[in-house]
Enzyme design. Structure first.
Site, PDB file in Angstrom:
ATOM      1  N   TRP A 121      -5.343  31.357-108.435  1.00 13.14           N
ATOM      2  CA  TRP A 121      -5.030  30.043-109.021  1.00 13.14           C
ATOM      3  C   TRP A 121      -6.138  29.028-108.802  1.00 13.14           C
ATOM      4  O   TRP A 121      -6.150  27.975-109.426  1.00 13.14           O
ATOM      5  CB  TRP A 121      -3.741  29.490-108.399  1.00 13.14           C
ATOM      6  CG  TRP A 121      -2.495  30.248-108.717  1.00 13.14           C
ATOM      7  CD1 TRP A 121      -2.391  31.532-109.207  1.00 13.14           C
ATOM      8  CD2 TRP A 121      -1.154  29.770-108.566  1.00 13.14           C
ATOM      9  NE1 TRP A 121      -1.072  31.876-109.349  1.00 13.14           N
ATOM     10  CE2 TRP A 121      -0.288  30.808-108.963  1.00 13.14           C
ATOM     11  CE3 TRP A 121      -0.609  28.571-108.111  1.00 13.14           C
ATOM     12  CZ2 TRP A 121       1.096  30.683-108.928  1.00 13.14           C
ATOM     13  CZ3 TRP A 121       0.778  28.440-108.082  1.00 13.14           C
ATOM     14  CH2 TRP A 121       1.621  29.484-108.492  1.00 13.14           C
TER      15      TRP A 121
ATOM     16  N   GLU B 242     -17.292  31.506-106.192  1.00 19.61           N
ATOM     17  CA  GLU B 242     -17.276  30.044-106.045  1.00 19.61           C
ATOM     18  C   GLU B 242     -17.466  29.649-104.582  1.00 19.61           C
ATOM     19  O   GLU B 242     -18.111  28.648-104.283  1.00 19.61           O
ATOM     20  CB  GLU B 242     -15.965  29.475-106.617  1.00 19.61           C
ATOM     21  CG  GLU B 242     -15.985  29.499-108.143  1.00 19.61           C
ATOM     22  CD  GLU B 242     -14.626  29.646-108.787  1.00 19.61           C
ATOM     23  OE1 GLU B 242     -13.593  29.402-108.139  1.00 19.61           O
ATOM     24  OE2 GLU B 242     -14.599  30.034-109.981  1.00 19.61           O
TER      25      GLU B 242
ATOM     26  N   GLY C 112     -14.860  32.392-115.760  1.00 22.05           N
ATOM     27  CA  GLY C 112     -14.554  31.103-116.386  1.00 22.05           C
ATOM     28  C   GLY C 112     -15.387  30.791-117.611  1.00 22.05           C
ATOM     29  O   GLY C 112     -15.405  29.650-118.072  1.00 22.05           O
TER      30      GLY C 112
ATOM     31  N   GLY D 213      -8.309  34.686-113.315  1.00 25.76           N
ATOM     32  CA  GLY D 213      -8.383  33.261-112.986  1.00 25.76           C
ATOM     33  C   GLY D 213      -7.640  32.433-114.023  1.00 25.76           C
ATOM     34  O   GLY D 213      -6.426  32.273-113.972  1.00 25.76           O
ATOM     35  N   GLY D 214      -8.377  31.934-115.015  1.00 28.84           N
ATOM     36  CA  GLY D 214      -7.813  31.030-116.026  1.00 28.84           C
ATOM     37  C   GLY D 214      -6.516  31.534-116.646  1.00 28.84           C
ATOM     38  O   GLY D 214      -5.550  30.771-116.798  1.00 28.84           O
TER      39      GLY D 214
HETATM   40  P1  PGA Z   1     -11.547  33.739-114.751  1.00 30.56           P
HETATM   41  O1  PGA Z   1     -11.724  33.739-113.153  1.00 30.56           O
HETATM   42  O2  PGA Z   1     -10.500  34.778-115.073  1.00 30.56           O
HETATM   43  O3  PGA Z   1     -11.131  32.348-115.092  1.00 30.56           O
HETATM   44  O4  PGA Z   1     -12.873  34.108-115.333  1.00 30.56           O
HETATM   45  C1  PGA Z   1     -11.693  34.933-112.409  1.00 30.56           C
HETATM   46  C2  PGA Z   1     -11.927  34.636-110.962  1.00 30.56           C
HETATM   47  O5  PGA Z   1     -12.677  33.696-110.654  1.00 30.56           O
HETATM   48  O6  PGA Z   1     -11.369  35.313-110.073  1.00 30.56           O
END
Ligand code: PGA
Length: 257
Positions: free
Chosen positions: A10, A98, A174, A235-236
């Protein structure tokens, strides 16, 4: 046979009350079966409300997004493995790109975090991945091997039996620009070869390797179709019930259940 895992990261999204509403919707929408594992990683502040919203009968697992390597002490703003365990987490995401890029996490720090997770019986999902520049320079294998070597140094095969690896190319996170299944498969094979060379064939065959980076309900099947890809770190697309649940449905379908 490795059990597929669909994990939702998340990131810094949803307050505790938004998270509880989401978790209740997810429980209603997902058909869980022992054939696959579904795990969600809310922010620390929402773990407790999500745990209560999931209830005791749901098999959806909980993960932290990070931890500190010490169990307690003067580390303002940090959260430890025993704290995550106490809130019902079974998993923890470590080494996300990140964290590496924005918070300066290096492989030696990730190694200490992995040790804390193993010590407390938290199953780590270790993220590795190359940047676009590194891929274009033909350095993908070298970068992934370096991340694995640095972060997995000194662990036994027994400890590593708790590990899931997520291959997340930085350029795919992302961006809406997922890797191709062929690119993912090739790196997954490199990771298995590394585990086999440094530990054992049994560890290489037993370790789950997820793909992450712009996974959506539209492209998930193309990854999940391969035996090399044991699930997804999303992620998203994990922030809406319907898109996350439909990715889980696709994983379930692949198992034939
Ligand atoms: P994303 O992120 O699906 O938004 O590309 C994946 C992640 O950072 O684990």
């Amino acid at each position: 046979m490795r059990t597929p895992l669909i994990a939702g990261n998340w990131k810094m999204n949803k307050t505790a009350s938004e998270a509880a509403t989401f978790a209740r919707e997810l429980v209603q929408r997902t058909i869980t079966s022992p054939a696959i594992e579904i795990v969600i990683a809310p922010p620390f502040t929402a773990l407790d409300s999500v745990r209560h919203a999931l209830g005791t009968s749901s098999s959806i697992g909980l993960a932290g997004q990070n931890l500190h390597w010490e169990d307690r002490g003067a580390y303002t703003g940090e959260v430890s493995a025993p704290m995550l365990k106490d809130l019902g987490c079974q998993y923890v995401i470590l080494g996300h790109s990140e964290r590496r890029a924005l918070f300066g996490e290096r492989d030696d720090v990730i190694q200490k975090k992995l040790a804390a997770a193993f010590r407390h019986g938290l199953k780590p999902i270790l993220c590795v991945g190359e940047s676009l520049g590194e891929r274009e320079a033909g350095r993908t294998t070298e970068i992934i091997a370096g991340q694995l070597k640095g972060s997995l140094a000194g662990f036994t095969a027994t400890q590593l039996a708790m590990l899931t690896i997520a291959y997340e190319p930085v350029w795919a996170i992302g961006t809406g620009k997922a890797a191709s299944p062929e690119q993912a498969i090739s790196v997954h094979q490199t990771i298995r070869q590394f585990l086999q060379r440094e530990w054992s064939a049994a560890l290489a065959q037993g370790t789950r390797i997820l793909y992450g980076g712009s996974v959506t309900p539209q492209n998930a099947s193309s990854f999940l179709a391969s035996d090399e890809i044991d699930g997804a770190l999303v992620g998203g697309a994990c922030l809406q019930t319907e898109s996350f649940a439909s990715i889980a449905d696709l994983a379930q379908k692949r198992t034939g259940h």
